[in-house]
Scaffold this motif. Structure first.
Motif, PDB file in Angstrom:
ATOM      1  N   LEU A   1       0.006  -1.240 -11.629  1.00  0.00           N
ATOM      2  CA  LEU A   1      -1.670  -0.865 -11.430  1.00  0.00           C
ATOM      3  C   LEU A   1      -1.806   0.570 -11.234  1.00  0.00           C
ATOM      4  O   LEU A   1      -2.869   1.193 -11.798  1.00  0.00           O
ATOM      5  N   ALA A   2      -0.718   1.374 -10.709  1.00  0.00           N
ATOM      6  CA  ALA A   2      -0.729   2.754 -10.562  1.00  0.00           C
ATOM      7  C   ALA A   2      -0.099   3.635 -11.572  1.00  0.00           C
ATOM      8  O   ALA A   2      -0.650   4.582 -11.761  1.00  0.00           O
ATOM      9  N   HIS A   3       0.810   3.170 -12.234  1.00  0.00           N
ATOM     10  CA  HIS A   3       1.493   3.892 -13.146  1.00  0.00           C
ATOM     11  C   HIS A   3       2.708   3.147 -14.144  1.00  0.00           C
ATOM     12  O   HIS A   3       3.595   3.253 -14.241  1.00  0.00           O
ATOM     13  N   PRO A   4       1.721   2.416 -15.187  1.00  0.00           N
ATOM     14  CA  PRO A   4       2.419   1.406 -15.815  1.00  0.00           C
ATOM     15  C   PRO A   4       3.188   1.991 -17.015  1.00  0.00           C
ATOM     16  O   PRO A   4       4.102   1.177 -17.474  1.00  0.00           O
ATOM     17  N   GLN A   5       3.242   3.246 -17.413  1.00  0.00           N
ATOM     18  CA  GLN A   5       4.138   3.804 -18.290  1.00  0.00           C
ATOM     19  C   GLN A   5       5.593   4.104 -17.750  1.00  0.00           C
ATOM     20  O   GLN A   5       6.578   4.349 -18.547  1.00  0.00           O
ATOM     21  N   ALA A   6       5.603   3.907 -16.487  1.00  0.00           N
ATOM     22  CA  ALA A   6       7.168   4.129 -15.664  1.00  0.00           C
ATOM     23  C   ALA A   6       8.157   3.055 -16.410  1.00  0.00           C
ATOM     24  O   ALA A   6       7.646   2.002 -16.594  1.00  0.00           O
TER      25      ALA A   6
ATOM     26  N   PHE B   1       2.900  -7.922 -19.408  1.00  0.00           N
ATOM     27  CA  PHE B   1       2.306  -6.905 -19.488  1.00  0.00           C
ATOM     28  C   PHE B   1       2.795  -5.821 -20.355  1.00  0.00           C
ATOM     29  O   PHE B   1       2.387  -4.510 -20.262  1.00  0.00           O
ATOM     30  N   GLY B   2       3.858  -5.884 -20.780  1.00  0.00           N
ATOM     31  CA  GLY B   2       4.621  -4.901 -21.640  1.00  0.00           C
ATOM     32  C   GLY B   2       5.255  -3.871 -20.956  1.00  0.00           C
ATOM     33  O   GLY B   2       5.513  -2.575 -21.572  1.00  0.00           O
TER      34      GLY B   2
ATOM     35  N   SER C   1       0.633  -1.267   0.001  1.00  0.00           N
ATOM     36  CA  SER C   1      -0.071   0.206  -0.114  1.00  0.00           C
ATOM     37  C   SER C   1       0.904   1.407   0.026  1.00  0.00           C
ATOM     38  O   SER C   1       0.537   2.170  -0.612  1.00  0.00           O
ATOM     39  N   SER C   2       2.015   1.024   0.674  1.00  0.00           N
ATOM     40  CA  SER C   2       2.816   2.118   0.493  1.00  0.00           C
ATOM     41  C   SER C   2       3.356   2.582  -0.634  1.00  0.00           C
ATOM     42  O   SER C   2       3.556   3.797  -1.308  1.00  0.00           O
ATOM     43  N   LEU C   3       3.509   1.575  -1.374  1.00  0.00           N
ATOM     44  CA  LEU C   3       4.311   1.506  -2.805  1.00  0.00           C
ATOM     45  C   LEU C   3       3.339   2.357  -3.770  1.00  0.00           C
ATOM     46  O   LEU C   3       3.592   3.046  -4.645  1.00  0.00           O
ATOM     47  N   ILE C   4       2.151   1.718  -3.630  1.00  0.00           N
ATOM     48  CA  ILE C   4       0.987   2.267  -4.585  1.00  0.00           C
ATOM     49  C   ILE C   4       0.855   3.843  -4.416  1.00  0.00           C
ATOM     50  O   ILE C   4       0.663   4.571  -5.247  1.00  0.00           O
TER      51      ILE C   4
ATOM     52  N   PRO D   1       6.318   8.656 -11.150  1.00  0.00           N
ATOM     53  CA  PRO D   1       7.603   8.524 -11.783  1.00  0.00           C
ATOM     54  C   PRO D   1       7.942   8.218 -13.367  1.00  0.00           C
ATOM     55  O   PRO D   1       7.078   7.369 -13.702  1.00  0.00           O
ATOM     56  N   ASP D   2       8.942   8.948 -13.835  1.00  0.00           N
ATOM     57  CA  ASP D   2       9.201   8.397 -15.333  1.00  0.00           C
ATOM     58  C   ASP D   2       9.977   7.150 -14.910  1.00  0.00           C
ATOM     59  O   ASP D   2       9.991   6.436 -16.200  1.00  0.00           O
TER      60      ASP D   2
END
Ligand code: NDP
Ligand code: GDR
Length: 330
Positions: A115-120, A169-170, A65-68, A76-77
């Motif tokens: 889950l939160a930022h898959p473009q990173a 998941f790419g 949960s802290s990571l999400i 982040p990029d």
């Protein structure tokens, strides 16, 4: 301004990577876990003079949960997963913790990114320890793995999960299979720093001998400053991939001792002993990496010789002990 999130920012590599990314104009956020000795956890960042330029976020690899939350907040990029229980010898004493943090903890982070930022873009700190009982005399990206410790087994799981998240998941997820790298900021429990600290103590008359374990093992040692540059280069590639990062030279612990003691004008044979109590239940006898792919694709190569690095470490430990001694006298 690109943003990077670094787990393990309070460790050796985290500090050097933070300094590199700040120099490149990044906003740098570091995951830091709660400690009762809060005044000491950031000492490496302070040593490099970058503490006031990084942002620290409270979290733990074991607490997804802290990571999400952090990834949602920071967006982040680039995400560098450097956090781990990283001491091989301790992994036999704490195999479950090592598996949880070094293995599953990495996947907690991959899930949070997915889950939160898959473009990173994602970097996973894999290790030459995964080669363990070596299957080829010189190890490259295609060499089969044979882990020899709970640590290496946990790293191997995280390594394959990096590949799996990329293929399933790419995700732009790269794994750096880094051979040993050291610096004046290396933890005192690792052999290079234990030796350079021992040399400084003996030189200054604070100790007379240094007890080590297996003197015949050999390692391919480079400088952490060079190796964090390779991490960054991996995330600048269009296509994510896995790379061996090494110097291509292997040296025994005995020879390391000779070099370190000689730098201070001492003879290692007069001071170093080998104690059975410091031997490991299963040893990795030899590691020697082939950094050819990193040179070809990333344009990366090591720039610091073992002799120069060990000299830098001995000098830093001499300076530390002298400063401590002075502080005690005033
Ligand atoms: P260090 O041991 O110096 O640093 C480890 C970092 O992980 C510290 O910042 C530590 O925090 C953090 N950490 C440990 N447990 C947790 C947790 N549960 N949650 C969040 N953070 C945690 O390692 P290095 O800098 O030497 O290595 C960086 C990474 O590269 C590691 O994953 C290591 O296994 C790997 N590696 C290292 C190599 C080397 O030669 N140095 C070679 C190959 C791979 P704290 O300060 O609070 O303890
Ligand atoms: P390693 O590093 O296990 O390779 O893992 P370490 O410096 O602990 O050991 C290297 C070799 O030295 C021998 N050795 C001793 N080691 C320690 N620590 N203390 C001693 O007194 C001693 N005497 C002999 C060991 O048996 C071993 O053969 C490091 C870590 O940074 C990992 O996280 C990383 O993945 C690998 O490097 C690549």
């Amino acid at each position: 301004m690109p943003t990077a999130l670094i787990t393990g920012i309070t460790g050796q590599d985290g500090a050097y990577l933070a300094a590199l990314l700040l120099d490149k104009g990044y906003r740098v956020v570091g995951l830091a876990r709660r400690s009762a000795s809060a005044d000491r956890v950031d000492e490496r960042l302070r040593w490099l003079g970058v503490l006031d330029r990084v942002e620290l976020a409270d979290g733990d690899l074991l607490d997804v949960s802290s990571l999400i939350r952090i990834i949602q907040d920071v967006g982040p990029d680039e995400v560098y997963n450097l956090a781990a229980q990283s001491f091989v010898a301790a992994s036999w004493q704490q195999p479950l913790l090592t598996g949880s943090v070094t293995g599953l903890g990495a996947v907690n982070l991959f899930e949070a990114v997915r889950l939160a930022h898959p473009q990173a873009r994602l970097y996973q700190a894999s290790s030459s320890e995964m080669f363990g009982l070596i299957q080829q005399p010189v190890q490259n990206e295609k060499t089969p793995f044979y882990p020899r410790s709970p640590y290496a087994a946990a790293k191997l799981y995280a390594h394959w999960m990096t590949v799996n998240y990329r293929e399933s998941f790419g995700l732009h997820a790269s794994s750096g299979i880094l051979f040993n790298h050291e610096s004046p900021l290396r933890g005192i429990e690792f052999v290079t720093r234990k030796v350079t600290d021992g040399v400084a103590r003996i030189k200054l008359g604070l100790a007379d001998s240094l007890a080590l374990g297996n003197l015949d093992a050999t390692r391919d040692w480079g400088h952490a400053r060079d190796y964090v540059r390779a991490m960054w280069l991996m995330l600048q590639q269009e296509v994510a991939d896995d790379y061996v990062i090494a110097t291509g030279r292997t040296t025994s612990i005995r020879e390391l001792c000779r070099i370190a003691f000689a730098h201070a004008g001492l003879d290692y044979a007069a001071h170093v002993t080998s104690s059975a109590s410091l031997m490991r239940p299963a040893e990795v006898d030899v590691l020697l990496g082939d950094p050819g792919k990193a040179k070809r694709v990333l344009g990366w190569q090591a720039t610091t010789s073992l002799e120069d690095m060990i000299g830098e470490m001995v000098d830093a430990d001499l300076a530390r002990h002298r400063a401590r001694h002075l502080a005690l006298r005033t």
